[in-house]
Design a protein around this motif. Sequence first.
Motif, mmCIF file in Angstrom:
data_model
loop_
_atom_site.group_PDB
_atom_site.id
_atom_site.type_symbol
_atom_site.label_atom_id
_atom_site.label_comp_id
_atom_site.label_asym_id
_atom_site.label_seq_id
_atom_site.Cartn_x
_atom_site.Cartn_y
_atom_site.Cartn_z
ATOM 1 N N ARG A 239 -6.415 1.378 0.607
ATOM 2 C CA ARG A 239 -6.462 2.256 1.776
ATOM 3 C C ARG A 239 -5.079 2.421 2.394
ATOM 4 O O ARG A 239 -4.635 3.531 2.701
ATOM 5 C CB ARG A 239 -7.422 1.692 2.811
ATOM 6 N N ASN A 243 -3.030 5.907 2.563
ATOM 7 C CA ASN A 243 -2.656 6.514 3.834
ATOM 8 C C ASN A 243 -1.149 6.548 4.038
ATOM 9 O O ASN A 243 -0.605 7.530 4.542
ATOM 10 C CB ASN A 243 -3.326 5.775 5.000
ATOM 11 N N ASP A 382 -2.084 3.751 10.177
ATOM 12 C CA ASP A 382 -1.782 4.603 9.031
ATOM 13 C C ASP A 382 -2.572 5.906 9.077
ATOM 14 O O ASP A 382 -2.087 6.957 8.646
ATOM 15 C CB ASP A 382 -2.041 3.850 7.722
ATOM 16 N N ARG A 383 -3.809 5.845 9.587
ATOM 17 C CA ARG A 383 -4.606 7.070 9.672
ATOM 18 C C ARG A 383 -3.991 8.063 10.663
ATOM 19 O O ARG A 383 -4.001 9.277 10.438
ATOM 20 C CB ARG A 383 -6.045 6.748 10.086
ATOM 21 N N VAL A 386 -1.149 9.899 9.136
ATOM 22 C CA VAL A 386 -1.607 11.002 8.288
ATOM 23 C C VAL A 386 -1.880 12.240 9.130
ATOM 24 O O VAL A 386 -1.505 13.368 8.764
ATOM 25 C CB VAL A 386 -2.867 10.588 7.499
#
Length: 446
Positions: A239, A243, A382-383, A386
């Motif tokens: 993940r 990301n 990290d999301r 993005v």
Amino acid sequence: MISRLASGFRNEPVAQRLLRNLKWIFSSQVAVALLGMIYLAFGARALGAAGLGMLALVESYGRIIERLIHLEPWQAVIRNGSEALEADNDGRFGRLVGLSVLLDLFGGVLAASVALLLVPVAAPWFGFDASQYWLLIAAAAAALISLRATGLALLRLYDRFDLLAKIDTAVAGLRAALAVGIWAAGFGLAGFVAIYVIVSLLNGTAALIAGIREMRRRNQQVRIGAVREALNENPGLLRLMWNSNLAVILRQTSQRFDVIILAALVPAASVGYYHVARRCGDVALRLGRPISQAIYPELTRFAARGELARIGRVVRGVSLGFAAVMIVVLAPVIWQLEPIVTTIFGDTFAPAVPVVAIQAVAVGFYMCGIVMNPALLSLDQDRVMVRIGATSTVLFFVLVVPMVKLFGVAGGAGTHLICNAIWLILCVVILRKSLRQTVVAKEVSS
């Protein structure tokens, strides 16, 4: 700027380690930047604006495919590798590195395959005829072997920034020397494409070889084949890898596709002017990226210990330091830009001056926020990275075509300026919010 950075680290060993690493990275990046300008100057004089534009298309094609297809695992390896090394778990670390090597190998082969398949589609877009297909085939070959990401993770985890600096400087020196030789021999575009392939393959292997030697010095071994065990030992690795790469892909997509888009809108000579502007901007970025590279392992350690105030101090210090440097350095350079550009690249590149000036300001905005990505990654945002990357990328693609139609090739640089400014604002807002939310969450849990 370095004084501001050091003030964020009250723990003396940490400050000493960070500043030692920065010394090596800065010195190497200065050398690489200067050697890169030598390469670009001889390339411009050997190929002219149109030939340099063709070379820019070849390099952009290979790098776009590699960036989109080959997901680099180095950030995930540093994050999980730090835990394994802190726990003295050599087995887990060896399996993690083995998984990273496999991911790099798979990514390189996949990227090269996709690049080969797309040659018949990309060549007409670039204006290449059938006799020039070999240019894009060479770009595909350059993407085949790319193990640098794993090597970077190893050398940074071991604090061997000195070794990485020597490798990068040696490769840049070889590239500059080959450019001088190709110019003197009059080999033209074919010679410079050969340089691109050779340097790409060297960059793809040298760091990993050095990293594996460092592992052996510590009696550690790369354990290839224990994929399932490595994934079980490092939950969230894929993940984080996805990301962190997606954020970079979104960020670099606009920086790579700009040349491809310009190829359909402006003459090859204008693409050459834009390539000069981009490469001049890369010189500044090479001096700023060392901060991001050296600081990320330290920020992950701070986050693991819950020292969020130190993260905030470091980010503020570095960002304000870069802002001061940009103001002091950028203004006089832009004032004297025309004689600088024509002296280095020749009088035929005088039309590139306004493009270089706009690109310089765009790079200045990015440099002021260059530590935002490692700070957000250290906070498991990290999301969010993005989403920020997606926003700035979509904005770029909405604006670039009308901007180029209105202002010519300078519109491409102007689009970067607008998007970088908006990206910086979003990063500042989200980082401040993330630090506050993390502090509140810790207070509630305690």
